[in-house]
Design a protein around this motif. Structure first.
Motif, PDB file in Angstrom:
ATOM      1  N   THR A 196       0.863  -0.814  -0.145  1.00 13.81           N
ATOM      2  CA  THR A 196       0.248   0.044   0.072  1.00 13.81           C
ATOM      3  C   THR A 196       0.794   1.277  -0.202  1.00 13.81           C
ATOM      4  N   SER A 197       2.001   1.048   0.448  1.00 12.99           N
ATOM      5  CA  SER A 197       3.120   2.037   0.249  1.00 12.99           C
ATOM      6  C   SER A 197       3.438   2.936  -0.847  1.00 12.99           C
ATOM      7  N   ASP A 198       3.515   1.273  -1.914  1.00 14.90           N
ATOM      8  CA  ASP A 198       3.913   2.006  -3.439  1.00 14.90           C
ATOM      9  C   ASP A 198       2.921   2.392  -4.002  1.00 14.90           C
ATOM     10  N   ILE A 199       1.302   2.467  -3.832  1.00 14.32           N
ATOM     11  CA  ILE A 199       0.498   3.202  -4.259  1.00 14.32           C
ATOM     12  C   ILE A 199       0.217   4.896  -4.087  1.00 14.32           C
ATOM     13  N   LYS A 200       0.302   5.720  -5.977  1.00 12.78           N
ATOM     14  CA  LYS A 200       0.271   6.845  -5.488  1.00 12.78           C
ATOM     15  C   LYS A 200      -0.838   7.487  -5.828  1.00 12.78           C
ATOM     16  N   ASP A 201      -1.893   6.390  -6.373  1.00  9.76           N
ATOM     17  CA  ASP A 201      -3.148   6.502  -7.215  1.00  9.76           C
ATOM     18  C   ASP A 201      -3.985   6.219  -6.958  1.00  9.76           C
ATOM     19  N   ALA A 202      -5.475   6.138  -6.989  1.00 12.42           N
ATOM     20  CA  ALA A 202      -7.021   5.537  -6.569  1.00 12.42           C
ATOM     21  C   ALA A 202      -7.642   6.260  -6.807  1.00 12.42           C
ATOM     22  N   GLN A 203      -8.005   5.871  -8.580  1.00 13.10           N
ATOM     23  CA  GLN A 203      -9.037   6.946  -9.152  1.00 13.10           C
ATOM     24  C   GLN A 203      -9.957   6.061  -9.719  1.00 13.10           C
ATOM     25  N   TYR A 204     -11.246   6.281  -8.805  1.00 10.74           N
ATOM     26  CA  TYR A 204     -12.641   5.961  -9.440  1.00 10.74           C
ATOM     27  C   TYR A 204     -12.754   6.828 -11.095  1.00 10.74           C
ATOM     28  N   ASN A 205     -12.952   5.947 -12.180  1.00  8.76           N
ATOM     29  CA  ASN A 205     -14.395   6.439 -12.628  1.00  8.76           C
ATOM     30  C   ASN A 205     -15.832   5.267 -12.897  1.00  8.76           C
ATOM     31  N   ILE A 252      -5.165   2.009 -10.393  1.00  6.22           N
ATOM     32  CA  ILE A 252      -4.637   2.088  -8.902  1.00  6.22           C
ATOM     33  C   ILE A 252      -3.150   2.185  -9.461  1.00  6.22           C
ATOM     34  N   GLU A 253      -2.794   3.461  -9.731  1.00  2.00           N
ATOM     35  CA  GLU A 253      -1.591   3.331  -9.724  1.00  2.00           C
ATOM     36  C   GLU A 253       0.089   3.479  -8.708  1.00  2.00           C
ATOM     37  N   THR A 254       1.057   2.678  -9.436  1.00  2.00           N
ATOM     38  CA  THR A 254       2.304   3.071  -7.999  1.00  2.00           C
ATOM     39  C   THR A 254       2.719   3.985  -8.498  1.00  2.00           C
ATOM     40  N   PHE A 255       3.686   4.265  -7.422  1.00  7.10           N
ATOM     41  CA  PHE A 255       4.782   5.182  -7.900  1.00  7.10           C
ATOM     42  C   PHE A 255       5.407   5.025  -8.803  1.00  7.10           C
ATOM     43  N   GLU A 256       6.130   3.712  -9.173  1.00  8.62           N
ATOM     44  CA  GLU A 256       6.746   3.181 -10.538  1.00  8.62           C
ATOM     45  C   GLU A 256       5.741   3.505 -12.056  1.00  8.62           C
ATOM     46  N   ASN A 257       4.329   4.158 -11.596  1.00 10.16           N
ATOM     47  CA  ASN A 257       3.845   4.250 -12.410  1.00 10.16           C
ATOM     48  C   ASN A 257       3.360   2.771 -13.369  1.00 10.16           C
ATOM     49  N   LYS A 258       3.427   1.694 -12.816  1.00  6.90           N
ATOM     50  CA  LYS A 258       2.364   0.749 -13.142  1.00  6.90           C
ATOM     51  C   LYS A 258       0.719   0.916 -12.937  1.00  6.90           C
ATOM     52  N   LYS A 259      -0.036   0.756 -13.350  1.00 10.99           N
ATOM     53  CA  LYS A 259      -1.516   0.769 -13.642  1.00 10.99           C
ATOM     54  C   LYS A 259      -2.056  -0.376 -14.147  1.00 10.99           C
TER      55      LYS A 259
END
Length: 161
Positions: free
Chosen positions: A106-115, A133-140
């Motif tokens: 969870t510390s690697d999660i940069k953002d969680a966007q709802y659409n 879900i987007e991580t700090f490594e820019n994986k989605k």
């Protein structure tokens, strides 16, 4: 920590589908615990019933979800979950059993966007949009929120540390 030892509540998990390779999909039981999002594949390909000929109808009917479609647990198959019920969910062995399973800190999660928009191809299956879900490594990773669950609540909950 093992799946069989976790009491699933609406505060610690959700059920979602993820598309891959355009129209293929897989369903996950996603648990948030001990600083991780743990994704356990809970079903394979899912399809809506239908088709123009007998063979097509027979094939897709085996992949259709039966039962209460508003209940997110209707989308999970016990046979998938039983394979991992005695596995340590945090030591990496979950991924060795099935490469689609995942573990995200969870510390690697940069953002969680709802659409809230409906996902193309979901047919008559009820769903509350998508959470990306987007991580700090820019994986989605984009998860379609199945049944009667709130995508907005899930997005907020994922971001709660």
């Amino acid at each position: 920590m093992k799946l069989k030892d976790i009491e699933l509540t609406d505060k610690n998990h959700f059920v979602a589908m993820e598309y891959y390779f355009l129209i293929l999909n897989r369903t996950f039981l996603i648990i948030k615990t001990n600083g991780f999002l743990i994704g356990i594949q809970g079903n394979g390909l899912v399809s809506v019933e239908g088709g123009s000929n007998y063979l097509t109808r027979e094939i897709v009917s085996t992949m259709a979800i039966k039962g209460d479609l508003t209940n997110p647990h209707s989308y999970l198959k016990n046979s998938y979950l039983e394979k991992v019920e005695n596995v340590d969910l945090l030591d990496g062995s979950l991924k060795l059993l099935n490469k689609t399973n995942f573990l995200i800190k969870t510390s690697d999660i940069k953002d969680a966007q709802y659409n809230p928009n409906k996902k193309w191809g979901m047919g008559y299956y009820p769903h509350d949009g998508r959470v990306t879900i987007e991580t700090f490594e820019n994986k989605k990773r984009e998860f379609i929120i199945l049944g009667n669950q709130s995508g907005q609540d899930i997005s907020n909950w994922i971001l709660t540390k």
